[in-house]
Design an enzyme around this catalytic site. Sequence first.
Site, PDB file in Angstrom:
ATOM      1  N   TYR A 181      75.148 -36.636 -22.824  1.00 41.47           N
ATOM      2  CA  TYR A 181      76.189 -35.735 -22.322  1.00 41.47           C
ATOM      3  C   TYR A 181      77.401 -35.744 -23.246  1.00 41.47           C
ATOM      4  CZ  TYR A 181      73.985 -34.854 -17.809  1.00 41.47           C
ATOM      5  OH  TYR A 181      73.142 -34.431 -16.828  1.00 41.47           O
TER       6      TYR A 181
ATOM      7  N   HIS B 113      78.063 -23.912 -16.286  1.00 43.64           N
ATOM      8  CA  HIS B 113      77.246 -24.940 -16.935  1.00 43.64           C
ATOM      9  C   HIS B 113      75.763 -24.719 -16.630  1.00 43.64           C
ATOM     10  CE1 HIS B 113      76.394 -29.050 -18.457  1.00 43.64           C
ATOM     11  NE2 HIS B 113      75.369 -28.916 -17.638  1.00 43.64           N
ATOM     12  N   GLU B 114      75.453 -24.588 -15.357  1.00 40.64           N
ATOM     13  CA  GLU B 114      74.047 -24.439 -14.987  1.00 40.64           C
ATOM     14  C   GLU B 114      73.487 -23.116 -15.489  1.00 40.64           C
ATOM     15  OE1 GLU B 114      72.442 -26.919 -14.241  1.00 40.64           O
ATOM     16  OE2 GLU B 114      74.109 -28.207 -13.662  1.00 40.64           O
TER      17      GLU B 114
ATOM     18  N   HIS C   2      72.265 -23.407 -18.963  1.00 42.85           N
ATOM     19  CA  HIS C   2      70.868 -23.835 -19.087  1.00 42.85           C
ATOM     20  C   HIS C   2      69.942 -22.655 -18.782  1.00 42.85           C
ATOM     21  CE1 HIS C   2      71.780 -28.019 -19.634  1.00 42.85           C
ATOM     22  NE2 HIS C   2      72.322 -28.173 -18.446  1.00 42.85           N
TER      23      HIS C   2
ATOM     24  N   HIS D 116      69.722 -20.260 -21.665  1.00 38.83           N
ATOM     25  CA  HIS D 116      68.917 -20.905 -22.702  1.00 38.83           C
ATOM     26  C   HIS D 116      67.429 -20.709 -22.370  1.00 38.83           C
ATOM     27  CE1 HIS D 116      68.735 -24.817 -25.364  1.00 38.83           C
ATOM     28  NE2 HIS D 116      68.149 -23.798 -25.927  1.00 38.83           N
TER      29      HIS D 116
ATOM     30  N   GLU E 297      72.311 -30.435 -23.582  1.00 43.75           N
ATOM     31  CA  GLU E 297      73.499 -30.089 -22.800  1.00 43.75           C
ATOM     32  C   GLU E 297      74.497 -29.239 -23.585  1.00 43.75           C
ATOM     33  OE1 GLU E 297      73.960 -30.551 -19.598  1.00 43.75           O
ATOM     34  OE2 GLU E 297      72.041 -31.571 -19.416  1.00 43.75           O
TER      35      GLU E 297
HETATM   36 ZN   LIG Z   1      73.454 -29.802 -17.682  1.00 43.14          ZN
END
Ligand SMILES: [Zn+2]
Length: 688
Positions: free
Chosen positions: A622, A475-476, A479, A482, A504
């Site tokens: 979220y 998940h992190e 980011h 991205h 998200e």
């Molecule tokens: Zn996040």
Amino acid sequence: MSAFKAPQRPPTFLHSPESLLGDTKDLIEKSRSRLDLLAKAITPETATFDNVIAPLAADENDMGLLSHILGFYQYVSTDAKIREASSQADKLMSEYSIEAGMREDIFKLVNAVYKSMPGDISPEGKRLVEKLNKDFIRMGLELEGDKRERFKEIKKELSILSIDFSKTLNEENGGNWFTEAELKGVPKDVIDILKAEEKDGEKKYFLTYKYPDLFPTLKFDVNAAVRKQVFIGNENKCPENLERFDKTIRLRHEKAQLLGYPSHAAFVLEEKMAKLPKTVRTFLGDLRAKLTEGGRQEVKKLKGLKQSDTEATGLEFDDKYYLWDHRFYDRLMREKEYSIDENKIAEYFPLQKCVDGMLAIFEKLFGLKFIQVAEEDAKVGTGERGWHEDCKVYLVKDEEELGGEFVGYLYLDLHPRDGKYGHAANFNLIPGFLREPGNSTSRNYPSTALVCNFSKPTPSKPSLLKHDEVVTLFHELGHGIHDLVSRTIYSRFHGTNTVGDFVEAPSQMLENWTWEPKQLKELSSHYETNQPLPDHLIDSLIASKHVNDALFNLRQLHFGIFDMRVHELKMPEDQALDSSVTYNELRSEIAGLDGPSDPKFGQGQTTFGHLMGGYDAGYYGYLYSLVFACDMYFTGFKKNPMDPKNGRRYRHEVLEKGGSRDEMESLKAFLGREPNSEAFFRELGITA
Ligand SMILES: [Zn+2]
């Protein structure tokens, strides 16, 4: 280091408290005099894109080269004085951004360009003009006299409240002393690294509220009384933040009303994909209605498990299912019914192997190359080493087939330590942009950091990730990717600078790779035998994916609904709104779990930073962006998660664009149609 020569050096982290504040003041002074100069040289009559917007964008780009790092130390430095200076720098910069954002002279120039928008500028340039103009209006520049003054005051106060809130949260170092008997059930390697002391003739362990202590205790400690103490203690660990929270929601309301909005939520949502509070309320309400029955069924089943477990140990069952029971029985259910032993599974996910596997997946999918910058002698603070000896630094570039261009730097700082940010997050250190907007070879490349809290290696074991931590890592890094691959003209639109109810989605989408059998094989390697995760464990892991899912999502709904409740105040009645009571009552109504009868027993709203900084009237995002994440995954990747063509298309159409074009446009470009919520509901097991 590889033979590849990056066109840009990694940033350094060598500030002292004095130089940190000195640099901050210089940065602010430089920007202020640039704006002064602009205001002197140009009038609304002579204002053009080139003589107003371009220099403003250049000023913003230039600030970004250092300002993020100056504010970043507060989350990662081991030196309390540097953290303090960094918080201070953050305050100064945030005050300055209010000052700059409220400059009437500059607003007049921007507004003049906006009103006679030239036809020949790039779409991103046009978007920039619109955003700049709108920002000034949202900063109260159309307000007059007393209202304008009051607005200014509120802005300043809010910014200080938010910084103080997060500082208290980061520096919180409370906890409880327990005997070994009281920690019965908690895995040995968790207890082994706790601080221990003789107390009243007994050896006791200090259990903090940091994740690596808190979660295993709530999951494994067989003493309900200990779990209760830890759970309630955690909810009350930042009492100073209560007043800050309560003040903040009221000031936000007052500020929104000054601007003519009915509520802070209306003010915030205007700029989001959802646009209106009503859309969000309907979305959350609809989801709640669809999930409630499932949640009640899950509680019933869990309660049954609690009953048999309690009675088996000869204790009396009180027919309750408490907040501090949930992690414990949820874990027990996974173990009993799905043979999921999370610590057993963790043995297959040594951190470094998992990081390597994850980077390999993203290399194949997005056409990237990650090269670890291994400078043995590089000192802490240099760009090659990062801000702490735990840091790992990667040089990222395009694969040769895509031209081999440099992409940026990725920093990983993955273990907890005193004074460090306590959650998992991605921080942009330096944004990407074009130094000369028309010249694609003038790119300034980004640097980005993942800051997580995975347990440290012990003498006998490497750091091992539980499956949910593998998910967090993806998940992190979602980011982070991205942030890395974004290629915008202006730093304002770089990477994750998208609207909050979309940001998200890319990360949530990447979580899906941690639930695919083939990828699980690739990511895993037992720390002793080097064997990949066996099929039967993969099967049971995947079978357990949606266990107690309704309760999980109801918990998210609790945060989202609470967030909307406190950001849609009705005055004067809500002058008396008690945020703790509201928080606790909503939780018990929505999730259906039992808690203490005192409705003020805890103040969970003071223990996480989201609603105080950035996710206010935005927590729903979220769940909202999960709709898009599911749609993109099932459309582009479910059939073949490693499809390089779709991976590159996704990189190009969605990630690369950052916030430089409307997010809906990026979505449609990738999906080839309007997004819809079918995949989302299917994922949640809701077909109606
Ligand atoms: Zn996040």
